[in-house]
Design a protein around this motif. Structure first.
Motif, PDB file in Angstrom:
ATOM      1  N   SER A   2       0.849  -1.184   0.000  1.00 38.87           N
ATOM      2  CA  SER A   2       0.000   0.000   0.000  1.00 38.87           C
ATOM      3  C   SER A   2       0.890   1.241   0.000  1.00 38.87           C
ATOM      4  CB  SER A   2      -0.904  -0.022   1.222  1.00 38.87           C
ATOM      5  OG  SER A   2      -0.114   0.061   2.382  1.00 38.87           O
ATOM      6  N   TYR A   3       0.315   2.371   0.368  1.00 32.13           N
ATOM      7  CA  TYR A   3       1.090   3.616   0.355  1.00 32.13           C
ATOM      8  C   TYR A   3       2.167   3.603   1.436  1.00 32.13           C
ATOM      9  CZ  TYR A   3      -2.473   5.321  -2.780  1.00 32.13           C
ATOM     10  OH  TYR A   3      -3.315   5.476  -3.844  1.00 32.13           O
ATOM     11  N   PRO A   4       3.229   4.389   1.227  1.00 29.64           N
ATOM     12  CA  PRO A   4       4.283   4.479   2.247  1.00 29.64           C
ATOM     13  C   PRO A   4       3.735   5.023   3.570  1.00 29.64           C
ATOM     14  CG  PRO A   4       4.980   5.527   0.200  1.00 29.64           C
ATOM     15  CD  PRO A   4       3.542   5.172   0.031  1.00 29.64           C
ATOM     16  N   LYS A   5       4.415   4.666   4.629  1.00 29.96           N
ATOM     17  CA  LYS A   5       3.946   4.988   5.975  1.00 29.96           C
ATOM     18  C   LYS A   5       3.701   6.488   6.236  1.00 29.96           C
ATOM     19  CE  LYS A   5       4.838   3.767  10.705  1.00 29.96           C
ATOM     20  NZ  LYS A   5       5.935   3.677  11.667  1.00 29.96           N
ATOM     21  N   PRO A   6       4.622   7.399   5.858  1.00 29.18           N
ATOM     22  CA  PRO A   6       4.372   8.821   6.150  1.00 29.18           C
ATOM     23  C   PRO A   6       3.094   9.319   5.459  1.00 29.18           C
ATOM     24  CG  PRO A   6       6.630   8.478   5.357  1.00 29.18           C
ATOM     25  CD  PRO A   6       5.907   7.195   5.147  1.00 29.18           C
ATOM     26  N   LEU A   7       2.799   8.748   4.291  1.00 26.03           N
ATOM     27  CA  LEU A   7       1.602   9.131   3.546  1.00 26.03           C
ATOM     28  C   LEU A   7       0.364   8.584   4.254  1.00 26.03           C
ATOM     29  CD1 LEU A   7       1.293  10.651   0.834  1.00 26.03           C
ATOM     30  CD2 LEU A   7       0.996   8.447  -0.253  1.00 26.03           C
ATOM     31  N   ARG A   8       0.434   7.325   4.681  1.00 24.15           N
ATOM     32  CA  ARG A   8      -0.702   6.716   5.385  1.00 24.15           C
ATOM     33  C   ARG A   8      -0.978   7.473   6.683  1.00 24.15           C
ATOM     34  NH1 ARG A   8       1.808   1.670   4.616  1.00 24.15           N
ATOM     35  NH2 ARG A   8       1.953   1.410   6.864  1.00 24.15           N
ATOM     36  N   ARG A   9       0.106   7.912   7.331  1.00 27.14           N
ATOM     37  CA  ARG A   9      -0.046   8.641   8.589  1.00 27.14           C
ATOM     38  C   ARG A   9      -0.767   9.976   8.337  1.00 27.14           C
ATOM     39  NH1 ARG A   9       4.138  11.754  10.911  1.00 27.14           N
ATOM     40  NH2 ARG A   9       3.426  12.465  12.943  1.00 27.14           N
ATOM     41  N   LEU A  10      -0.349  10.678   7.281  1.00 27.65           N
ATOM     42  CA  LEU A  10      -1.000  11.943   6.952  1.00 27.65           C
ATOM     43  C   LEU A  10      -2.467  11.721   6.574  1.00 27.65           C
ATOM     44  CD1 LEU A  10      -0.957  14.985   6.453  1.00 27.65           C
ATOM     45  CD2 LEU A  10      -0.093  14.540   4.160  1.00 27.65           C
ATOM     46  N   ILE A  11      -2.724  10.666   5.787  1.00 32.07           N
ATOM     47  CA  ILE A  11      -4.105  10.346   5.400  1.00 32.07           C
ATOM     48  C   ILE A  11      -4.955  10.141   6.665  1.00 32.07           C
ATOM     49  CG2 ILE A  11      -5.588   8.603   4.270  1.00 32.07           C
ATOM     50  CD1 ILE A  11      -3.264   8.235   2.213  1.00 32.07           C
ATOM     51  N   GLY A  12      -4.392   9.421   7.631  1.00 28.59           N
ATOM     52  CA  GLY A  12      -5.088   9.189   8.897  1.00 28.59           C
ATOM     53  C   GLY A  12      -5.425  10.483   9.611  1.00 28.59           C
ATOM     54  N   MET A  13      -4.479  11.427   9.604  1.00 27.18           N
ATOM     55  CA  MET A  13      -4.712  12.719  10.269  1.00 27.18           C
ATOM     56  C   MET A  13      -5.792  13.510   9.546  1.00 27.18           C
ATOM     57  SD  MET A  13      -0.921  14.153  11.002  1.00 27.18           S
ATOM     58  CE  MET A  13       0.242  13.274  12.039  1.00 27.18           C
ATOM     59  N   LEU A  14      -5.745  13.485   8.223  1.00 23.96           N
ATOM     60  CA  LEU A  14      -6.707  14.269   7.435  1.00 23.96           C
ATOM     61  C   LEU A  14      -8.131  13.727   7.577  1.00 23.96           C
ATOM     62  CD1 LEU A  14      -4.642  14.856   4.143  1.00 23.96           C
ATOM     63  CD2 LEU A  14      -5.069  16.501   5.971  1.00 23.96           C
ATOM     64  N   THR A  15      -8.265  12.407   7.747  1.00 26.15           N
ATOM     65  CA  THR A  15      -9.619  11.851   7.881  1.00 26.15           C
ATOM     66  C   THR A  15     -10.285  12.306   9.176  1.00 26.15           C
ATOM     67  OG1 THR A  15      -8.680   9.828   8.796  1.00 26.15           O
ATOM     68  CG2 THR A  15      -9.314   9.752   6.493  1.00 26.15           C
ATOM     69  N   ARG A  16      -9.469  12.816  10.118  1.00 25.72           N
ATOM     70  CA  ARG A  16     -10.078  13.294  11.361  1.00 25.72           C
ATOM     71  C   ARG A  16     -10.685  14.699  11.209  1.00 25.72           C
ATOM     72  NH1 ARG A  16      -5.351  12.445  14.925  1.00 25.72           N
ATOM     73  NH2 ARG A  16      -4.633  10.742  13.611  1.00 25.72           N
ATOM     74  N   LEU A  17     -10.414  15.337  10.064  1.00 24.16           N
ATOM     75  CA  LEU A  17     -11.012  16.659   9.810  1.00 24.16           C
ATOM     76  C   LEU A  17     -12.479  16.476   9.414  1.00 24.16           C
ATOM     77  CD1 LEU A  17      -8.120  18.301   7.744  1.00 24.16           C
ATOM     78  CD2 LEU A  17      -8.761  18.829  10.090  1.00 24.16           C
ATOM     79  N   PRO A  18     -13.331  17.481   9.707  1.00 27.20           N
ATOM     80  CA  PRO A  18     -14.760  17.306   9.426  1.00 27.20           C
ATOM     81  C   PRO A  18     -15.029  17.231   7.926  1.00 27.20           C
ATOM     82  CG  PRO A  18     -14.288  19.570  10.060  1.00 27.20           C
ATOM     83  CD  PRO A  18     -13.024  18.793  10.264  1.00 27.20           C
ATOM     84  N   GLY A  19     -15.840  16.261   7.527  1.00 29.08           N
ATOM     85  CA  GLY A  19     -16.249  16.135   6.130  1.00 29.08           C
ATOM     86  C   GLY A  19     -15.204  15.532   5.222  1.00 29.08           C
TER      87      GLY A  19
END
Lengths: 198, 198
Positions: free
Chosen positions: B2-19
């Motif tokens: 899958s995607y590299p770890k730093p990218l997955r980590r950022l994706i995880g953070m962004l999903t916590r934003l509303p909408g």
């Protein structure tokens, strides 16, 4: 009277992201303002350092955790096949299909003179270098089915064929589960042309 | 794979934003990866330093460019009126309405024991302090018309009334331009109760 300057500046930056309009950018920025400063700093640093943190495979130019990437080193994958894609994201659906077990090569975009992207801006030279090293039997052009993807594919076909390898293009046709009634005529035309004996 | 770890980590953070769901977060993160590193660093630093960069008015707790904020210092606004809102964003539509020329007080949220927000977590003490200093004739409760906003308003009414100032609540009713046919029965009921002589 409106929002403070640092907030307006961030909103301006966020609106430049794809699919984020002024309203969404404002909502996101205001939400960020309510986040604990530590979480905000963590997110900001993850973004600021993203391009340094993500490794690019020096062989296929996919984004990866290590160089060379897992696709390039996996001994179970076939060396004689190279699938050429525009972006790292394009690999995911191909992998999900389960129909491909060769190597990849990421161009980093498509040729688009209007956007200032010329063949020398993409990893084409490196692709030709990989093929010249021998052992490659087929290059599958899996650039997008758009005007830019098409012209990139035909440019690549012209550059790769002299190296005496088979060059193929992924098939055009009707998407699985789609309805003829709602299909555009160009896709239907391509599906007709590409018809196969059953 | 899958995607590299730093990218997955950022994706995880962004999903916590509303909408922002998983797909949007992935699209955003991949777009960021294609951005020039300087632009990425600029955006990251704007986010990381947001809470330090944005000033909060020490009088009304609105977000501002300076302290005290422009609403608190504007000599053209009436000192005897304080409009209480949950968040800084709530001030914008009130200002746009052009119907209010008094001061503001931002609570920083609404009372919501389920979310762990108790009266002492909001700027209620500071509001009572401002009223006690005198000169205030009316406190307009403009918290949201939600369950939390309603209970915050009734809590504030109980706390403010002993200080001998008029306490009012913004009106419930039918939105302008709305259709009775599609209105919910609670809103119609409130509009009926709040009917006025014409």
């Amino acid at each position: 009277m409106s929002y403070p300057k640092p907030l307006r500046r961030l909103i301006g930056m966020l609106t430049r992201l794809p699919g984020i309009g002024e309203k969404t950018a404002t909502r996101l920025a205001l939400h960020m303002l309510k986040m604990p400063p530590a979480a905000l700093r963590e997110m900001g640093e993850a973004i600021a350092g993203l391009s340094d943190a993500v490794v690019r495979c020096s062989k296929c130019f996919n984004i990866a955790d290590m160089d060379p990437c897992a696709y390039c080193t996996d001994p179970a994958r076939r060396d004689e096949l190279i699938c050429v894609v525009e972006d790292p994201t394009d690999i995911i659906p191909i992998e999900k299909s389960g129909e491909y077990k060769g190597r990849y090569h990421v161009l980093g975009g498509a040729i688009s003179p209007i956007d200032g992207v010329m063949p020398e801006d993409l990893h084409i030279r490196e692709l030709l270098g990989r093929i010249s090293q021998g052992g490659v039997e087929e290059v599958i052009l899996a650039t997008n089915l758009t005007a830019e993807g098409e012209s990139t594919a035909s440019y690549l076909a012209g550059a790769v064929k002299p190296l005496n390898v088979r060059v193929t293009r992924i098939a055009y046709g009707m998407p699985v589960g789609s309805d003829l009634e709602y299909a555009d005529e160009i896709t239907v035309g391509r599906a007709m042309k590409g018809r196969r004996e059953v």
